[in-house]
Design a protein around this motif. Structure first.
Motif, PDB file in Angstrom:
ATOM      1  N   THR A 179      98.348  35.730 -14.240  1.00 15.30           N
ATOM      2  CA  THR A 179      97.861  36.947 -14.885  1.00 15.30           C
ATOM      3  C   THR A 179      96.939  37.756 -13.974  1.00 15.30           C
ATOM      4  O   THR A 179      96.961  38.984 -13.990  1.00 15.30           O
ATOM      5  CB  THR A 179      97.110  36.583 -16.183  1.00 15.30           C
ATOM      6  OG1 THR A 179      97.999  35.847 -17.039  1.00 15.30           O
ATOM      7  CG2 THR A 179      96.643  37.827 -16.912  1.00 15.30           C
ATOM      8  N   ARG A 180      96.133  37.091 -13.182  1.00 13.28           N
ATOM      9  CA  ARG A 180      95.186  37.779 -12.301  1.00 13.28           C
ATOM     10  C   ARG A 180      95.695  37.915 -10.875  1.00 13.28           C
ATOM     11  O   ARG A 180      94.909  38.067  -9.939  1.00 13.28           O
ATOM     12  CB  ARG A 180      93.854  37.027 -12.309  1.00 13.28           C
ATOM     13  CG  ARG A 180      93.200  36.960 -13.682  1.00 13.28           C
ATOM     14  CD  ARG A 180      91.877  36.237 -13.644  1.00 13.28           C
ATOM     15  NE  ARG A 180      91.258  36.177 -14.956  1.00 13.28           N
ATOM     16  CZ  ARG A 180      90.090  35.583 -15.203  1.00 13.28           C
ATOM     17  NH1 ARG A 180      89.447  34.992 -14.212  1.00 13.28           N
ATOM     18  NH2 ARG A 180      89.586  35.587 -16.426  1.00 13.28           N
ATOM     19  N   CYS A 181      96.979  37.888 -10.708  1.00 14.35           N
ATOM     20  CA  CYS A 181      97.585  37.935  -9.383  1.00 14.35           C
ATOM     21  C   CYS A 181      97.134  39.176  -8.603  1.00 14.35           C
ATOM     22  O   CYS A 181      97.262  40.307  -9.087  1.00 14.35           O
ATOM     23  CB  CYS A 181      99.106  37.941  -9.510  1.00 14.35           C
ATOM     24  SG  CYS A 181      99.957  37.985  -7.919  1.00 14.35           S
ATOM     25  N   PRO A 182      96.617  39.022  -7.382  1.00 19.96           N
ATOM     26  CA  PRO A 182      96.181  40.180  -6.594  1.00 19.96           C
ATOM     27  C   PRO A 182      97.322  41.122  -6.217  1.00 19.96           C
ATOM     28  O   PRO A 182      97.096  42.317  -6.025  1.00 19.96           O
ATOM     29  CB  PRO A 182      95.536  39.548  -5.356  1.00 19.96           C
ATOM     30  CG  PRO A 182      96.107  38.170  -5.282  1.00 19.96           C
ATOM     31  CD  PRO A 182      96.350  37.749  -6.691  1.00 19.96           C
ATOM     32  N   LEU A 215      99.203  46.412  -6.323  1.00 14.63           N
ATOM     33  CA  LEU A 215     100.447  47.146  -6.061  1.00 14.63           C
ATOM     34  C   LEU A 215     101.229  47.546  -7.314  1.00 14.63           C
ATOM     35  O   LEU A 215     102.061  48.456  -7.236  1.00 14.63           O
ATOM     36  CB  LEU A 215     101.358  46.321  -5.145  1.00 14.63           C
ATOM     37  CG  LEU A 215     100.784  45.923  -3.782  1.00 14.63           C
ATOM     38  CD1 LEU A 215     101.814  45.108  -3.007  1.00 14.63           C
ATOM     39  CD2 LEU A 215     100.361  47.143  -2.979  1.00 14.63           C
ATOM     40  N   PHE A 216     100.985  46.895  -8.461  1.00 14.39           N
ATOM     41  CA  PHE A 216     101.835  47.119  -9.628  1.00 14.39           C
ATOM     42  C   PHE A 216     101.113  47.607 -10.878  1.00 14.39           C
ATOM     43  O   PHE A 216     101.761  48.013 -11.835  1.00 14.39           O
ATOM     44  CB  PHE A 216     102.594  45.829  -9.993  1.00 14.39           C
ATOM     45  CG  PHE A 216     103.718  45.491  -9.054  1.00 14.39           C
ATOM     46  CD1 PHE A 216     105.014  45.891  -9.318  1.00 14.39           C
ATOM     47  CD2 PHE A 216     103.463  44.776  -7.896  1.00 14.39           C
ATOM     48  CE1 PHE A 216     106.052  45.584  -8.449  1.00 14.39           C
ATOM     49  CE2 PHE A 216     104.490  44.459  -7.015  1.00 14.39           C
ATOM     50  CZ  PHE A 216     105.787  44.866  -7.288  1.00 14.39           C
ATOM     51  N   ARG A 217      99.806  47.543 -10.887  1.00 17.64           N
ATOM     52  CA  ARG A 217      99.099  47.815 -12.136  1.00 17.64           C
ATOM     53  C   ARG A 217      99.376  49.220 -12.669  1.00 17.64           C
ATOM     54  O   ARG A 217      99.498  49.430 -13.874  1.00 17.64           O
ATOM     55  CB  ARG A 217      97.595  47.610 -11.949  1.00 17.64           C
ATOM     56  CG  ARG A 217      96.812  47.790 -13.237  1.00 17.64           C
ATOM     57  CD  ARG A 217      95.509  47.018 -13.230  1.00 17.64           C
ATOM     58  NE  ARG A 217      94.731  47.222 -12.028  1.00 17.64           N
ATOM     59  CZ  ARG A 217      93.619  46.546 -11.743  1.00 17.64           C
ATOM     60  NH1 ARG A 217      93.185  45.622 -12.591  1.00 17.64           N
ATOM     61  NH2 ARG A 217      92.951  46.779 -10.650  1.00 17.64           N
ATOM     62  N   GLU A 218      99.499  50.194 -11.791  1.00 21.37           N
ATOM     63  CA  GLU A 218      99.724  51.572 -12.246  1.00 21.37           C
ATOM     64  C   GLU A 218     101.162  51.798 -12.690  1.00 21.37           C
ATOM     65  O   GLU A 218     101.411  52.528 -13.656  1.00 21.37           O
ATOM     66  CB  GLU A 218      99.350  52.560 -11.138  1.00 21.37           C
ATOM     67  CG  GLU A 218      97.852  52.598 -10.849  1.00 21.37           C
ATOM     68  CD  GLU A 218      97.494  53.661  -9.831  1.00 21.37           C
ATOM     69  OE1 GLU A 218      98.404  54.417  -9.418  1.00 21.37           O
ATOM     70  OE2 GLU A 218      96.313  53.735  -9.441  1.00 21.37           O
ATOM     71  N   GLY A 263     109.737  45.115 -11.635  1.00 22.28           N
ATOM     72  CA  GLY A 263     109.382  43.886 -10.938  1.00 22.28           C
ATOM     73  C   GLY A 263     109.367  44.012  -9.438  1.00 22.28           C
ATOM     74  O   GLY A 263     108.943  43.080  -8.742  1.00 22.28           O
ATOM     75  N   ARG A 264     109.826  45.171  -8.919  1.00 25.98           N
ATOM     76  CA  ARG A 264     109.845  45.358  -7.468  1.00 25.98           C
ATOM     77  C   ARG A 264     109.346  46.747  -7.128  1.00 25.98           C
ATOM     78  O   ARG A 264     109.688  47.728  -7.782  1.00 25.98           O
ATOM     79  CB  ARG A 264     111.259  45.170  -6.919  1.00 25.98           C
ATOM     80  CG  ARG A 264     111.343  45.422  -5.416  1.00 25.98           C
ATOM     81  CD  ARG A 264     112.721  45.124  -4.847  1.00 25.98           C
ATOM     82  NE  ARG A 264     112.715  45.294  -3.397  1.00 25.98           N
ATOM     83  CZ  ARG A 264     113.736  44.995  -2.588  1.00 25.98           C
ATOM     84  NH1 ARG A 264     114.868  44.496  -3.120  1.00 25.98           N
ATOM     85  NH2 ARG A 264     113.642  45.170  -1.283  1.00 25.98           N
ATOM     86  N   LYS A 265     108.549  46.824  -6.098  1.00 29.49           N
ATOM     87  CA  LYS A 265     108.065  48.092  -5.567  1.00 29.49           C
ATOM     88  C   LYS A 265     108.138  47.993  -4.054  1.00 29.49           C
ATOM     89  O   LYS A 265     107.397  47.221  -3.430  1.00 29.49           O
ATOM     90  CB  LYS A 265     106.633  48.368  -6.028  1.00 29.49           C
ATOM     91  CG  LYS A 265     106.100  49.708  -5.560  1.00 29.49           C
ATOM     92  CD  LYS A 265     104.693  49.938  -6.075  1.00 29.49           C
ATOM     93  CE  LYS A 265     104.165  51.292  -5.586  1.00 29.49           C
ATOM     94  NZ  LYS A 265     102.768  51.515  -6.034  1.00 29.49           N
TER      95      LYS A 265
END
Length: 325
Positions: A139-142, A147-150, A255-257
């Protein structure tokens, strides 16, 4: 600077499954984890037959405790009945370390703090460089945070909060018990025996619904422990539990950026009815590895949104946990 084609942040079931599959496909990788293994991990340790198959795990050769339940004991609004189904339990302390070692991937203990794009790849903390980056840090993965939160925001409505404890206990009831909506809990409580004299007990619920009621999960934990003692399922003094939170599956499946991926709880993939996370974590790790090796799209569409096979049951559980009231 250490360089690897793929760096996986997180060595749990999602990360180790990804690492093992990459190795089988001829792609080099490095696993980074903030903790050294074996390490304590709060989790019910519930494995479905599908997950066992995905892992190619042979219970006969697995070197640690592995317990199989041919039925679950269900407690629902005063009704007690058995549900015929095959499920398994393991201890995450043993299981995760075994999976990571089995992957054959090199592992370094490192807490990731800063991720910088570098052409098609990434530089981590000025110390590691890779072309592909996989976020498997829970859950707290950096990787998710930076990179993905937005682009893949999580909804508070889908957050689960849990209190749990695993301890040595000479249990006499070998059945797995599940209590749904006990004391109006928007979730369920569990009693999961483990082989070799361990027991896992816990309560989990939808965090926002508890907050709206001005309730705390700790209150439900205390009620549950008292009920276990009254039922004779535990007789010793129960220590303070550990707490954690995670997210169940939503409709947002980015799931990918670029060349970065998120898998498992970093992507919020737990099932919507039983909040089960190990199976989706393993499957998403395998899918990410295959996408990297084949340069094909990474899609989460094949991952199940639900643990149960009965439509009315899974829809009913989802409604009571997420929407009722």
């Amino acid at each position: 600077m250490t360089e690897s084609e793929v760096i996986i942040v997180g060595g749990g079931p999602a990360g180790s499954s990804c690492a093992r599959e990459l190795g089988r496909l001829g792609v080099g990788c490095l696993v980074l984890d903030s903790e050294s293994f074996p390490r304590e991990k709060l989790c019910g340790g519930w494995l479905t037959p599908e997950t066992v198959a995905d892992l190619e795990l042979d219970p006969q050769t697995y070197p640690h405790g592995f317990l199989t339940f041919e039925q679950l004991r269900i407690h629902l609004y005063g009704l007690d009945f058995s549900l015929k189904t095959t499920q398994h339990s393991i201890r995450r302390y043993e299981f995760d370390a075994w999976l990571l070692e089995r992957s054959g991937a090199p592992v370094e203990t490192h807490a990731v703090r800063q991720i910088e794009p570098d052409g098609e790849g990434y530089i981590i903390d000025g110390k590691y460089r890779c072309k592909y980056l996989v976020g498997a840090g829970g859950t707290r993965c950096p990787v998710y945070r930076q990179l993905f939160r937005e682009t893949n925001p999580r909804s508070d409505v889908l957050q689960v909060v849990a209190q749990e404890l695993e301890f040595e206990y000479p249990w006499t009831d070998p059945r797995c018990h599940l209590w749904f909506f006990r004391q109006h809990l928007p979730g369920y409580a569990w009693y999961v025996p483990k082989q070799n004299g361990y027991l896992n007990i816990g309560v989990g619920a939808m965090a926002l619904r508890l907050k709206d009621r001005k309730e705390h999960i700790k209150r439900h934990w205390e009620i549950f422990c008292n009920d276990l003692r009254k039922a004779g399922l535990t007789t010793t003094e129960i220590a303070d539990p550990g707490g954690y939170s995670y997210y169940v599956r939503s409709g947002v499946d980015i799931g990918r950026k670029d060349n970065a991926f998120v898998v498992g709880d970093a992507a919020g993939l737990a099932t919507r009815d039983l909040c089960e996370g190990i199976g989706p974590a393993v499957r998403s790790g395998l899918l990410a590895a295959r996408s990297i090796a084949s340069n094909e799209p990474y899609s989460l569409d094949s991952l199940k949104h639900y643990s149960g096979n009965s439509t009315w049951m899974r829809r009913g559980l989802e409604y009571m946990m997420h929407k009722a009231g």
